[in-house]
Design a protein around this motif. Structure first.
Motif, PDB file in Angstrom:
ATOM      1  N   MET A 158       0.848  -1.196   0.000  1.00 24.53           N
ATOM      2  CA  MET A 158       0.000   0.000   0.000  1.00 24.53           C
ATOM      3  C   MET A 158       0.879   1.239   0.000  1.00 24.53           C
ATOM      4  SD  MET A 158      -3.044   1.023   2.683  1.00 24.53           S
ATOM      5  CE  MET A 158      -4.033   2.494   2.395  1.00 24.53           C
ATOM      6  N   SER A 159       0.370   2.330  -0.553  1.00 23.98           N
ATOM      7  CA  SER A 159       1.181   3.539  -0.679  1.00 23.98           C
ATOM      8  C   SER A 159       1.598   4.089   0.672  1.00 23.98           C
ATOM      9  CB  SER A 159       0.412   4.610  -1.458  1.00 23.98           C
ATOM     10  OG  SER A 159      -0.757   5.007  -0.760  1.00 23.98           O
ATOM     11  N   PHE A 160       0.743   3.955   1.692  1.00 23.10           N
ATOM     12  CA  PHE A 160       1.103   4.488   2.998  1.00 23.10           C
ATOM     13  C   PHE A 160       2.352   3.794   3.533  1.00 23.10           C
ATOM     14  CE2 PHE A 160       1.238   4.097   7.578  1.00 23.10           C
ATOM     15  CZ  PHE A 160       1.191   5.429   7.971  1.00 23.10           C
ATOM     16  N   GLU A 161       2.388   2.490   3.465  1.00 22.44           N
ATOM     17  CA  GLU A 161       3.524   1.752   4.020  1.00 22.44           C
ATOM     18  C   GLU A 161       4.822   2.079   3.295  1.00 22.44           C
ATOM     19  OE1 GLU A 161       0.913  -1.672   3.527  1.00 22.44           O
ATOM     20  OE2 GLU A 161       1.746  -2.406   5.440  1.00 22.44           O
ATOM     21  N   ARG A 162       4.733   2.262   1.980  1.00 21.74           N
ATOM     22  CA  ARG A 162       5.925   2.639   1.216  1.00 21.74           C
ATOM     23  C   ARG A 162       6.397   4.028   1.612  1.00 21.74           C
ATOM     24  NH1 ARG A 162       6.490   6.912  -2.022  1.00 21.74           N
ATOM     25  NH2 ARG A 162       4.470   6.453  -2.979  1.00 21.74           N
ATOM     26  N   MET A 163       5.469   4.981   1.747  1.00 23.33           N
ATOM     27  CA  MET A 163       5.844   6.336   2.163  1.00 23.33           C
ATOM     28  C   MET A 163       6.448   6.326   3.556  1.00 23.33           C
ATOM     29  SD  MET A 163       2.900   8.926   0.690  1.00 23.33           S
ATOM     30  CE  MET A 163       1.485   7.976   1.235  1.00 23.33           C
ATOM     31  N   TRP A 164       5.890   5.522   4.451  1.00 23.17           N
ATOM     32  CA  TRP A 164       6.403   5.498   5.823  1.00 23.17           C
ATOM     33  C   TRP A 164       7.824   4.958   5.870  1.00 23.17           C
ATOM     34  CZ3 TRP A 164       4.365   8.572   9.013  1.00 23.17           C
ATOM     35  CH2 TRP A 164       4.685   8.507  10.380  1.00 23.17           C
ATOM     36  N   PHE A 190       7.715  15.689   0.057  1.00 23.57           N
ATOM     37  CA  PHE A 190       6.298  15.983  -0.127  1.00 23.57           C
ATOM     38  C   PHE A 190       6.034  16.489  -1.541  1.00 23.57           C
ATOM     39  CE2 PHE A 190       2.727  19.064   0.213  1.00 23.57           C
ATOM     40  CZ  PHE A 190       1.716  18.161   0.536  1.00 23.57           C
ATOM     41  N   ALA A 191       6.896  17.364  -2.025  1.00 22.85           N
ATOM     42  CA  ALA A 191       6.725  17.899  -3.382  1.00 22.85           C
ATOM     43  C   ALA A 191       6.781  16.780  -4.421  1.00 22.85           C
ATOM     44  CB  ALA A 191       7.799  18.950  -3.668  1.00 22.85           C
ATOM     45  N   GLU A 192       7.686  15.830  -4.229  1.00 21.12           N
ATOM     46  CA  GLU A 192       7.797  14.711  -5.170  1.00 21.12           C
ATOM     47  C   GLU A 192       6.550  13.831  -5.129  1.00 21.12           C
ATOM     48  OE1 GLU A 192      11.337  12.689  -4.104  1.00 21.12           O
ATOM     49  OE2 GLU A 192      12.688  14.311  -4.763  1.00 21.12           O
ATOM     50  N   GLU A 193       6.038  13.573  -3.931  1.00 18.02           N
ATOM     51  CA  GLU A 193       4.834  12.745  -3.805  1.00 18.02           C
ATOM     52  C   GLU A 193       3.636  13.437  -4.456  1.00 18.02           C
ATOM     53  OE1 GLU A 193       4.438   9.709  -2.711  1.00 18.02           O
ATOM     54  OE2 GLU A 193       6.493   9.390  -2.028  1.00 18.02           O
ATOM     55  N   CYS A 194       3.569  14.747  -4.310  1.00 18.04           N
ATOM     56  CA  CYS A 194       2.465  15.494  -4.922  1.00 18.04           C
ATOM     57  C   CYS A 194       2.572  15.475  -6.451  1.00 18.04           C
ATOM     58  CB  CYS A 194       2.457  16.926  -4.411  1.00 18.04           C
ATOM     59  SG  CYS A 194       2.062  17.052  -2.645  1.00 18.04           S
ATOM     60  N   ALA A 195       3.781  15.653  -6.951  1.00 21.84           N
ATOM     61  CA  ALA A 195       3.982  15.635  -8.397  1.00 21.84           C
ATOM     62  C   ALA A 195       3.614  14.275  -8.979  1.00 21.84           C
ATOM     63  CB  ALA A 195       5.433  15.980  -8.722  1.00 21.84           C
ATOM     64  N   ALA A 196       3.946  13.200  -8.254  1.00 15.22           N
ATOM     65  CA  ALA A 196       3.624  11.860  -8.729  1.00 15.22           C
ATOM     66  C   ALA A 196       2.121  11.646  -8.836  1.00 15.22           C
ATOM     67  CB  ALA A 196       4.242  10.818  -7.806  1.00 15.22           C
ATOM     68  N   ARG A 197       1.338  12.415  -8.084  1.00 13.50           N
ATOM     69  CA  ARG A 197      -0.120  12.289  -8.096  1.00 13.50           C
ATOM     70  C   ARG A 197      -0.783  13.361  -8.948  1.00 13.50           C
ATOM     71  NH1 ARG A 197       1.988  10.405  -3.531  1.00 13.50           N
ATOM     72  NH2 ARG A 197       1.019   8.581  -2.519  1.00 13.50           N
ATOM     73  N   GLY A 198       0.006  14.202  -9.583  1.00 15.25           N
ATOM     74  CA  GLY A 198      -0.551  15.252 -10.412  1.00 15.25           C
ATOM     75  C   GLY A 198      -1.208  16.357  -9.620  1.00 15.25           C
ATOM     76  N   LEU A 199      -0.783  16.556  -8.383  1.00 22.66           N
ATOM     77  CA  LEU A 199      -1.335  17.617  -7.546  1.00 22.66           C
ATOM     78  C   LEU A 199      -0.561  18.905  -7.786  1.00 22.66           C
ATOM     79  CD1 LEU A 199      -1.752  15.633  -4.197  1.00 22.66           C
ATOM     80  CD2 LEU A 199      -3.429  15.943  -6.021  1.00 22.66           C
ATOM     81  N   GLU A 220       9.773   7.083  21.829  1.00 27.93           N
ATOM     82  CA  GLU A 220       8.897   5.939  22.066  1.00 27.93           C
ATOM     83  C   GLU A 220       7.486   6.136  21.509  1.00 27.93           C
ATOM     84  OE1 GLU A 220       8.969   4.950  26.196  1.00 27.93           O
ATOM     85  OE2 GLU A 220      11.153   4.948  26.300  1.00 27.93           O
ATOM     86  N   GLU A 221       7.217   7.295  20.931  1.00 29.29           N
ATOM     87  CA  GLU A 221       5.919   7.533  20.302  1.00 29.29           C
ATOM     88  C   GLU A 221       5.654   6.465  19.238  1.00 29.29           C
ATOM     89  OE1 GLU A 221       4.612  11.739  19.136  1.00 29.29           O
ATOM     90  OE2 GLU A 221       5.379  10.867  17.269  1.00 29.29           O
ATOM     91  N   HIS A 222       4.411   5.955  19.187  1.00 29.20           N
ATOM     92  CA  HIS A 222       4.172   4.818  18.296  1.00 29.20           C
ATOM     93  C   HIS A 222       2.697   4.717  17.928  1.00 29.20           C
ATOM     94  CE1 HIS A 222       4.861   0.959  16.424  1.00 29.20           C
ATOM     95  NE2 HIS A 222       3.926   0.394  17.178  1.00 29.20           N
ATOM     96  N   ALA A 223       2.442   4.108  16.809  1.00 33.67           N
ATOM     97  CA  ALA A 223       1.112   3.670  16.407  1.00 33.67           C
ATOM     98  C   ALA A 223       1.288   2.397  15.594  1.00 33.67           C
ATOM     99  CB  ALA A 223       0.383   4.729  15.592  1.00 33.67           C
ATOM    100  N   GLU A 224       0.421   1.425  15.819  1.00 31.13           N
ATOM    101  CA  GLU A 224       0.516   0.171  15.079  1.00 31.13           C
ATOM    102  C   GLU A 224       0.145   0.395  13.618  1.00 31.13           C
ATOM    103  OE1 GLU A 224       1.704  -2.558  16.204  1.00 31.13           O
ATOM    104  OE2 GLU A 224       1.799  -2.071  18.347  1.00 31.13           O
ATOM    105  N   THR A 225       0.784  -0.363  12.732  1.00 31.60           N
ATOM    106  CA  THR A 225       0.520  -0.210  11.301  1.00 31.60           C
ATOM    107  C   THR A 225      -0.957  -0.411  10.986  1.00 31.60           C
ATOM    108  OG1 THR A 225       2.762  -0.936  10.725  1.00 31.60           O
ATOM    109  CG2 THR A 225       1.076  -1.075   9.003  1.00 31.60           C
ATOM    110  N   ALA A 226      -1.591  -1.394  11.624  1.00 28.62           N
ATOM    111  CA  ALA A 226      -3.011  -1.644  11.367  1.00 28.62           C
ATOM    112  C   ALA A 226      -3.854  -0.427  11.721  1.00 28.62           C
ATOM    113  CB  ALA A 226      -3.483  -2.863  12.161  1.00 28.62           C
ATOM    114  N   ASP A 227      -3.506   0.257  12.817  1.00 28.87           N
ATOM    115  CA  ASP A 227      -4.248   1.455  13.205  1.00 28.87           C
ATOM    116  C   ASP A 227      -3.965   2.608  12.252  1.00 28.87           C
ATOM    117  OD1 ASP A 227      -5.431   0.137  15.302  1.00 28.87           O
ATOM    118  OD2 ASP A 227      -4.105   0.958  16.841  1.00 28.87           O
TER     119      ASP A 227
END
Length: 394
Positions: free
Chosen positions: A1-7, A38-47, A370-377
């Motif tokens: 998924m795109s989120f996991e790749r970006m992370w 961020f600019a590269e990710e936006c360009a890839a989406r045509g934003l 130690e800040e965290h969030a599970e990938t599923a969340d």
């Protein structure tokens, strides 16, 4: 998924190998690298990317007509901070755009993804500085004179062009996704929540002056020691906040001459105070100031307190919160308050209907490696944001 790749792409940027924490202060190499990402990710989406002289960015999905829906967050961090505070909202917004397109959604009005600089105030001491300037809540004439710990002025690292974007006129609502900075969702066994509002809070500089002297030859009863005054003031702040059920934190300290074998001549400390009402905040800071002043009188020192920034109570649009929280598989999302400040609070105060979506933090720890969030969340957060934006863009 795109989120996991970006992370995965974000994970190494600005990370300290020893502590595991992040140093992504504004106008430094890591933060500049993140803005380029961020600019590269936006360009890839045509934003279509819009950037002001401070470094604030908004990427637009131009579609439909009328006032836009804005989402996003920030990419900077506190000193030695966590990975999720800020970047989670930005990466989730980009992933939500991907999900909306996969669903075949055609927005009836424009969608923007915003990245506001210096949200944490970790370099120039003014929290949410980028969003304040973007809505005209702070002037460039005032902001340009702010200085960092090395004495560098903001005007020396940013040109201040095109800062007021008149977002209140262009944006119909703002939704910020953020990792929860507490344990409310953990206690409710809920992955997603919606914010009801933000506690009033402020940053106050305590300047205590005394007399520098020799640590060995100066008798204890002959000292005018500002460190002693500060120490007792910090203890008083802790006690008063506990008694009132509020928050008071001295987290930053500057000492002169800062020598091991010298009684200091000056101690400057910064108080972060947060309360459930504006009246409680004023009362708490007033009582801490009174007790510190009394202690200074006994120590032969002097105390001056300066309010560097104070933000009032933020009540997010209740209709918008209920609209986003209702009618989800598994039941309505809980609506909860927060004591943390956010860009969402600045946009809300500027008259923009605003909501926040929180993603569960399993430990409640924030502003820490130690800040965290599970990938599923996190993935649930992307889906929740996409659902919310689809409702608002219809």
């Amino acid at each position: 998924m795109s989120f996991e790749r970006m992370w995965r792409d974000l994970a190494p940027v600005g990370r300290d190998a020893r502590s595991g924490g992040y140093f992504r202060q504004p106008w430094t190499t890591p933060e500049t690298e993140l803005r380029a990402w961020f600019a590269e990710e936006c360009a890839a989406r045509g934003l279509e990317l819009e950037t002001d002289g401070l470094g604030n960015q908004v990427a637009w999905w131009r579609s439909g007509e009328g006032r836009a829906v804005l989402t996003g967050s920030h990419l900077d961090s506190v000193l030695d901070g966590g990975a999720y505070d800020g970047p989670l909202g930005v990466a989730s917004a980009l992933a939500a755009v991907d999900e909306l397109r996969e669903r075949g959604v055609t927005p009836a009005r424009p969608l923007g993804i915003g990245v506001f600089v210096e949200e944490e105030g970790s370099r120039f001491g003014r929290a949410c500085l980028g969003s304040r300037l973007a809505v005209g809540a702070t002037t460039w004439e005032e902001a340009r004179e702010l200085r960092d710990r090395d004495g560098v002025a903001l005007g020396d690292v940013a040109d201040g062009a095109d800062l007021d974007w008149r977002l209140a006129e262009r944006v119909g609502c703002f939704v910020e996704l953020h990792v929860e900075q507490g344990r409310d969702l953990v206690d409710r066994n809920a992955a997603i929540g919606v914010a009801s509002g933000i506690w009033p809070h402020g940053r106050y500089r305590f300047d205590v002056t005394g007399q520098a002297n020799h640590a060995g030859t100066t008798r204890m009863e002959d000292r005018e020691d500002p460190m002693l005054t500060f120490a007792m003031t910090a203890l008083a702040a802790n006690k008063q906040a506990r008694l009132a059920g509020q928050r008071a934190t001295f987290g930053r300290l500057d000492v002169a001459p800062n020598g091991t074998n010298a009684v200091p001549s000056r101690v400057t400390a910064w108080l972060d105070a947060r309360c459930d009402t504006a009246e409680a905040l004023e009362e708490l800071v007033g009582e801490i100031t009174r007790l510190g002043t009394e202690r200074a009188g006994r120590d032969g020192t002097a105390l001056t307190v300066t309010a560097e920034s104070v933000s009032g109570t933020v009540d997010f649009d209740p209709d918008l919160a209920r609209r986003l929280a209702a009618d989800h598989e598994g039941g309505d999302w809980p609506i909860i308050p927060t004591a943390a400040g956010h860009d969402a609070g600045i946009l809300s105060a500027a008259g923009i209907p605003t909501a926040m979506i929180f993603v569960r933090n399993p430990t409640g720890v924030s502003h820490s490696p130690e800040e965290h969030a599970e990938t599923a969340d996190c993935l649930a957060g992307v889906h929740a944001l996409a659902d919310s934006l689809e409702r608002l863009l219809a």
